[in-house]
Design an enzyme around this catalytic site. Structure first.
Site, short mmCIF file in Angstrom:
data_model
loop_
_atom_site.label_atom_id
_atom_site.label_comp_id
_atom_site.label_asym_id
_atom_site.label_seq_id
_atom_site.Cartn_x
_atom_site.Cartn_y
_atom_site.Cartn_z
CG ASN A 1 -2.34 -0.81 0.84
OD1 ASN A 1 -2.91 -0.50 -0.08
ND2 ASN A 1 -3.43 -0.78 2.03
CG ASP B 1 -4.04 -7.90 4.93
OD1 ASP B 1 -4.11 -7.68 6.03
OD2 ASP B 1 -2.50 -7.93 5.38
N1 LIG Z 1 -5.41 -1.16 -0.35
C1 LIG Z 1 -6.11 -1.87 0.87
N2 LIG Z 1 -5.20 -1.39 2.36
C2 LIG Z 1 -6.58 -1.88 2.50
C3 LIG Z 1 -7.54 -2.37 2.73
N3 LIG Z 1 -7.78 -2.36 4.21
C4 LIG Z 1 -6.84 -2.55 4.68
N4 LIG Z 1 -5.44 -2.34 4.70
C5 LIG Z 1 -4.42 -2.09 4.72
O1 LIG Z 1 -3.86 -3.68 4.96
C6 LIG Z 1 -2.68 -3.44 5.58
C7 LIG Z 1 -2.92 -4.05 6.55
O2 LIG Z 1 -1.39 -4.72 7.03
P1 LIG Z 1 -1.16 -5.52 8.93
O3 LIG Z 1 -2.16 -6.48 8.36
O4 LIG Z 1 -1.21 -4.78 9.88
O5 LIG Z 1 0.33 -5.15 7.95
P2 LIG Z 1 1.03 -5.83 6.76
O6 LIG Z 1 1.40 -5.38 6.41
O7 LIG Z 1 0.16 -6.81 6.11
O8 LIG Z 1 2.47 -7.27 7.06
P3 LIG Z 1 2.02 -8.74 7.96
O9 LIG Z 1 0.88 -8.91 8.01
O10 LIG Z 1 3.12 -8.93 9.06
O11 LIG Z 1 2.60 -8.86 6.94
C8 LIG Z 1 -3.11 -2.01 6.43
O12 LIG Z 1 -2.16 -0.93 5.33
C9 LIG Z 1 -4.38 -0.98 6.13
O13 LIG Z 1 -4.62 -0.17 5.93
C10 LIG Z 1 -8.16 -2.37 1.70
O14 LIG Z 1 -9.57 -2.44 1.52
N5 LIG Z 1 -7.38 -1.62 0.76
#
Ligand SMILES: Nc1nc2c(ncn2[C@@H]2O[C@H](COP(=O)(O)OP(=O)(O)OP(=O)(O)O)[C@@H](O)[C@H]2O)c(=O)[nH]1
Length: 361
Positions: A244, A279
């Site tokens: 992101n 995610d």
């Molecule tokens: N593009 C997008 N991003 C999202 C959405 N919902 C949540 N996110 C982002 O998904 C990310 C989830 O990050 P985390 O799961 O906490 O951490 P990660 O970077 O995946 O790291 P790890 O899970 O530890 O591998 C966050 O930056 C949220 O802002 C969405 O609908 N669309």
């Protein structure tokens, strides 16, 4: 996923027969009444026989048309207009041949029309009503011409006026009924759309968290009552925040959508998959052992790795961490999710891009 295959609107044999009998039911009832009159020596046999012959002819005619599916060439496949016309012709011919038969003509004409009011447009109904009123008048005048213009004509005309006043009313009521039906249909469709929206995640189209909870509760109830094993996988995209941050939220969205599509394609019909939040995805595998669920999770991990992201992330791939847990009899949804989450946490801790599971003790 639902497939939207347009189906041809052909009626099964029994429904086709029903269409015929519905249209001619008015003339059939009319003839039955005339038969009673005839038995009481009130109606001459010729009128009754001509009526029965005409009705039989039209019944056979429509039967053959429907049987050969010739009706499919017309916009109105049920041939409502033609069938009401046939019914009116049958009744008018009987009344032409015997004035007494006219006594009960009005109510039966209304019955024939009521069949049309549900199916015909306002303009078709208006034409039909005008034709019937004109035909009725012509029948009276022709008969009087044949039998002589006497006092009976006055009574005939009074009866005709009643029909001439009530049929237009029927057309207007029919219009209202059709409007109501159309509104009802639209409301039903909107309700279905709302219901569908309420259980779906907007971005991916998969089940949302609320629906996942419902599905999980159902799976637990079934497992408890039937003793069939099931497993739960929690799936999380690795370093999604980095994707992101580096490529933008929109790219992140495309990846989530693409993964959802591939994941949905790879599961069995009885499986359930949904977006648990951000995610993270949840996958329920009914009637599956822990070993089977882990194998499926591995497959999903590989699919995600080979996801075609050329359009958004050239030369890059994503990886998944997955935690798997098998339902234990008696535990609740929260406990099962917590165990899958522990496995997921372990997968993250052990370097990501892997599947971990909680062994049955
Ligand atoms: N593009 C997008 N991003 C999202 C959405 N919902 C949540 N996110 C982002 O998904 C990310 C989830 O990050 P985390 O799961 O906490 O951490 P990660 O970077 O995946 O790291 P790890 O899970 O530890 O591998 C966050 O930056 C949220 O802002 C969405 O609908 N669309």
């Amino acid at each position: 996923m639902h497939s939207h295959i347009a189906k041809r609107r052909t009626l099964p044999g029994s429904a086709r027969m029903q269409k015929i009998s519905q249209a001619n039911i008015a003339s059939l009832l009319y003839l039955a009444t005339i038969f009673v009159f005839f038995q009481q020596d009130q109606v001459n046999p010729v009128a009754f026989l001509v009526g029965a012959g005409t009705l039989t002819f039209f019944m056979l005619f429509f039967f053959v048309i429907f049987r050969l599916q010739l009706n499919t060439h017309f916009y109105d496949r049920s041939l409502t207009f033609a069938q009401v016309v046939a019914s009116v012709i049958t009744m008018l011919s009987v009344a032409y041949l015997d004035r007494t038969a006219q006594l009960v003509l009005g109510p039966f004409l209304l019955i024939a029309f009521s069949y049309g009011t549900f199916r015909l447009s306002r303009s078709s109904l208006t034409v039909l009503a005008a034709g019937t009123i004109a035909g009725y008048l012509a029948m009276i005048l022709l008969r009087s011409y044949r039998e002589g213009f006497g006092d009976a004509l006055k009574l005939d005309l009074l009866q005709w006026i009643v029909v001439a006043l009530t049929l237009p009313l029927m057309v207007s009521v029919g219009g209202r009924i059709r409007q109501l039906r159309a509104t009802l249909k639209l409301t039903r469709r909107q309700l279905q759309q709302f219901e569908e929206k309420a259980i779906r995640d907007e971005l991916t189209g998969l089940y949302n968290r609320r629906q996942l909870q419902t599905e999980l509760d159902t799976a637990i109830a079934r497992a408890n009552s039937e003793g069939i094993p099931f497993c739960l996988c929690l799936i999380d995209v690795d370093h999604f925040k980095d994707i992101n941050d580096k490529h933008g939220h929109l790219v992140g969205d495309v990846i989530l959508r693409e993964f959802a599509r591939v994941a949905l394609d790879s599961i069995r019909d009885s499986d359930v998959i949904g977006r648990y939040g951000g995610d993270e995805f949840m996958h329920l595998l009914p009637n599956t052992s822990l070993k089977g669920a882990v194998m499926h999770a591995e497959r999903l991990r590989v699919y995600a790795h080979f996801l075609d992201l050329q359009g958004v992330l050239p030369q890059k791939s994503i990886s998944l961490s997955i935690g798997v847990a098998q339902f234990r009899s008696g535990e609740d949804a929260a406990a099962l999710i917590e165990r899958a989450d522990t496995a997921l946490y372990r997968a993250k801790e052990r370097g990501r891009n892997r599947v971990e599971w909680i062994d049955e003790e």
